[in-house]
Design an enzyme around this catalytic site. Sequence first.
Site, PDB file in Angstrom:
ATOM      1  N   LYS A  28       0.832  -1.208   0.000  1.00  0.00           N
ATOM      2  CA  LYS A  28       0.000   0.000   0.000  1.00  0.00           C
ATOM      3  C   LYS A  28       0.870   1.264   0.000  1.00  0.00           C
ATOM      4  O   LYS A  28       0.645   2.178  -0.788  1.00  0.00           O
ATOM      5  CB  LYS A  28      -0.896  -0.055   1.248  1.00  0.00           C
ATOM      6  CG  LYS A  28      -1.806   1.086   1.480  1.00  0.00           C
ATOM      7  CD  LYS A  28      -2.928   0.688   2.404  1.00  0.00           C
ATOM      8  CE  LYS A  28      -2.635   0.870   3.878  1.00  0.00           C
ATOM      9  NZ  LYS A  28      -2.632   2.264   4.327  1.00  0.00           N
ATOM     10  N   SER A  29       1.857   1.303   0.874  1.00  0.00           N
ATOM     11  CA  SER A  29       2.707   2.501   0.979  1.00  0.00           C
ATOM     12  C   SER A  29       3.413   2.790  -0.340  1.00  0.00           C
ATOM     13  O   SER A  29       3.482   3.939  -0.790  1.00  0.00           O
ATOM     14  CB  SER A  29       3.794   2.288   2.040  1.00  0.00           C
ATOM     15  OG  SER A  29       3.263   2.323   3.315  1.00  0.00           O
ATOM     16  N   GLY A 100      -5.063   8.256   5.435  1.00  0.00           N
ATOM     17  CA  GLY A 100      -4.176   9.307   5.926  1.00  0.00           C
ATOM     18  C   GLY A 100      -3.020   9.547   4.974  1.00  0.00           C
ATOM     19  O   GLY A 100      -2.586  10.690   4.777  1.00  0.00           O
ATOM     20  N   ARG A 128      -8.226  12.826  12.336  1.00  0.00           N
ATOM     21  CA  ARG A 128      -6.780  12.565  12.460  1.00  0.00           C
ATOM     22  C   ARG A 128      -5.959  13.859  12.306  1.00  0.00           C
ATOM     23  O   ARG A 128      -6.307  14.743  11.531  1.00  0.00           O
ATOM     24  CB  ARG A 128      -6.358  11.490  11.448  1.00  0.00           C
ATOM     25  CG  ARG A 128      -7.040  10.159  11.803  1.00  0.00           C
ATOM     26  CD  ARG A 128      -6.648   9.053  10.887  1.00  0.00           C
ATOM     27  NE  ARG A 128      -5.236   8.743  10.989  1.00  0.00           N
ATOM     28  CZ  ARG A 128      -4.617   7.914  10.173  1.00  0.00           C
ATOM     29  NH1 ARG A 128      -5.282   7.312   9.196  1.00  0.00           N
ATOM     30  NH2 ARG A 128      -3.336   7.669  10.327  1.00  0.00           N
ATOM     31  N   ASP A 320       2.540  -0.364  12.172  1.00  0.00           N
ATOM     32  CA  ASP A 320       1.304  -0.966  11.666  1.00  0.00           C
ATOM     33  C   ASP A 320       1.125  -2.414  12.129  1.00  0.00           C
ATOM     34  O   ASP A 320       0.029  -2.967  12.028  1.00  0.00           O
ATOM     35  CB  ASP A 320       1.290  -0.921  10.130  1.00  0.00           C
ATOM     36  CG  ASP A 320       1.200   0.512   9.611  1.00  0.00           C
ATOM     37  OD1 ASP A 320       0.725   1.384  10.357  1.00  0.00           O
ATOM     38  OD2 ASP A 320       1.615   0.751   8.467  1.00  0.00           O
ATOM     39  N   ARG A 351      -5.650   2.731  18.441  1.00  0.00           N
ATOM     40  CA  ARG A 351      -5.328   1.293  18.430  1.00  0.00           C
ATOM     41  C   ARG A 351      -4.874   0.759  19.782  1.00  0.00           C
ATOM     42  O   ARG A 351      -4.961  -0.451  20.013  1.00  0.00           O
ATOM     43  CB  ARG A 351      -4.275   0.995  17.348  1.00  0.00           C
ATOM     44  CG  ARG A 351      -4.866   1.104  15.956  1.00  0.00           C
ATOM     45  CD  ARG A 351      -3.880   0.777  14.856  1.00  0.00           C
ATOM     46  NE  ARG A 351      -4.574   0.807  13.555  1.00  0.00           N
ATOM     47  CZ  ARG A 351      -3.964   0.943  12.394  1.00  0.00           C
ATOM     48  NH1 ARG A 351      -2.656   1.051  12.338  1.00  0.00           N
ATOM     49  NH2 ARG A 351      -4.671   0.949  11.278  1.00  0.00           N
TER      50      ARG A 351
HETATM   51  C1  S3P Z   1       2.766   5.149   6.082  1.00  0.00           C
HETATM   52  C2  S3P Z   1       3.428   5.512   7.221  1.00  0.00           C
HETATM   53  C3  S3P Z   1       2.960   5.191   8.560  1.00  0.00           C
HETATM   54  C4  S3P Z   1       1.958   4.046   8.538  1.00  0.00           C
HETATM   55  C5  S3P Z   1       0.916   4.217   7.488  1.00  0.00           C
HETATM   56  C6  S3P Z   1       1.537   4.339   6.123  1.00  0.00           C
HETATM   57  C7  S3P Z   1       3.327   5.561   4.787  1.00  0.00           C
HETATM   58  O1  S3P Z   1       2.343   6.327   9.117  1.00  0.00           O
HETATM   59  O2  S3P Z   1       1.340   3.901   9.798  1.00  0.00           O
HETATM   60  O3  S3P Z   1       0.045   3.098   7.502  1.00  0.00           O
HETATM   61  O4  S3P Z   1       2.928   5.007   3.755  1.00  0.00           O
HETATM   62  O5  S3P Z   1       4.194   6.442   4.786  1.00  0.00           O
HETATM   63  P1  S3P Z   1       3.220   7.485   9.774  1.00  0.00           P
HETATM   64  O6  S3P Z   1       4.347   7.741   8.882  1.00  0.00           O
HETATM   65  O7  S3P Z   1       2.338   8.680   9.904  1.00  0.00           O
HETATM   66  O8  S3P Z   1       3.616   6.938  11.121  1.00  0.00           O
END
Ligand code: S3P
Length: 435
Positions: A28-29, A100, A128, A320, A351
Amino acid sequence: MSTPTSPEIRRVQPARRLTGVIRLPGDKSISHRYAMLGAIAEGTSEIQGFASSADCQSTLNCLEALGVPIERDKDWVLIRGQGLRGLRQPSADLDAGNSGSTMRMLAGILAGQRFESCLVGDASLSRRPMRRVIDPLTRMGARIEFSEGGLPPLRIAGADLHPIHHRPSVASAQVKTAVLFAGLLAEGETKVDEPVPTRNHTEIALERMGVAITRANGTISIQGPARLQPLQAQVPGDLSSAAFFVAAALLTPESELVIQNAGLNPTRAAALTILTRMGADIQQEEVRALNGEPVGDLRVRHSQLDGGEIPVELVPNLIDELPVLAVLGTQTDRGLWFHGAQELRVKESDRLRTVAENLRRLGAKVEEFPDGLRVEGRQKLRGAKVESYGDHRIAMAFAVAGLISEGGVEIQGSECVGVSFPEFFDILGQVTEPS
Ligand code: S3P
């Protein structure tokens, strides 16, 4: 093994074991980043293995609304990049849904456009915190209106940006990415400090796209304005999704599961490190690189785990995975505990609270700290109804709990798994032998 009793309720029955070979959907990232960067590249990017997650579809929808032509067929995505300044003013609000990442990272690109746009999200995303991106992007020259308390929606009036040296107050890859994306559009050198390294997919992707980016003594620097070459890339399988299957196989006697093509980027793999330290039998096989991202196959066998403390410095790299690690902790010899995870309170749900509440429903002993949890080891989990709280990782963590529970677990609001992993229950059903 898990049958839907209504569109939103899933029962997960105790399992005898998990076996088989699985391949998980794309990360996903990484998918978010390839899509956003592809949109501002000069030329057409072709991405294979694009995440099936609803969150990544939110990103694609926003990019289309910004005038980026996108074709999609299952996990294949073609993105016609418009260059750094070729995006068009959207005719309506940009809906980031539950994501987010979409809201925070896209804000970095929108900050440097010469038009106004408004990012909105669902009820969870609307609670958020966004100051973490609003503040640096405002310092770079964007004008951003937001709701009281630094919450969405974000109305962004883009501007000619100037570079900053940002020292974030939270360890966040999303914030780092937003500032670096804005830095692509700013004239000069933008810097972001990172005392604790967070996931570095942005840096790897930018390098592949021909952008000069350096990291020295915990500071990342980028020179703007930058021209991005398009990407031809394949996305590795999502290690955060794999974590649920890793945990399930470790906890269920006689299990042996192979997870093919999993992303193994060290900035994401701290859960594997800590589990191995606790005695987990996890082998990495066929390790190779895909567009600069390490990938490999994971062979996971049932193991008795020692447990212990998750060191605070590892927390940002397994943020995560903490919900499922907490579930797993109930089966360890010494229990499991961690601190420094206050970020978990502002994820898709709080969480720390939602994990603790669901564990208690299963009869488990758990202590909640402002910034962490402690679960006792060697606990029996009884069958019970649990809540997803609309949070995909909570739903999947408690599906794993169902496999090792005495009477099965009923997850209310289970459809939220689609946010990151729509195939979760199908794949779980394929590899699970009921007891
Ligand atoms: C992500 C970073 C993380 C993670 C989120 C995806 C990303 O959040 O919890 O699910 O893709 O950069 P944070 O960087 O805000 O901790």
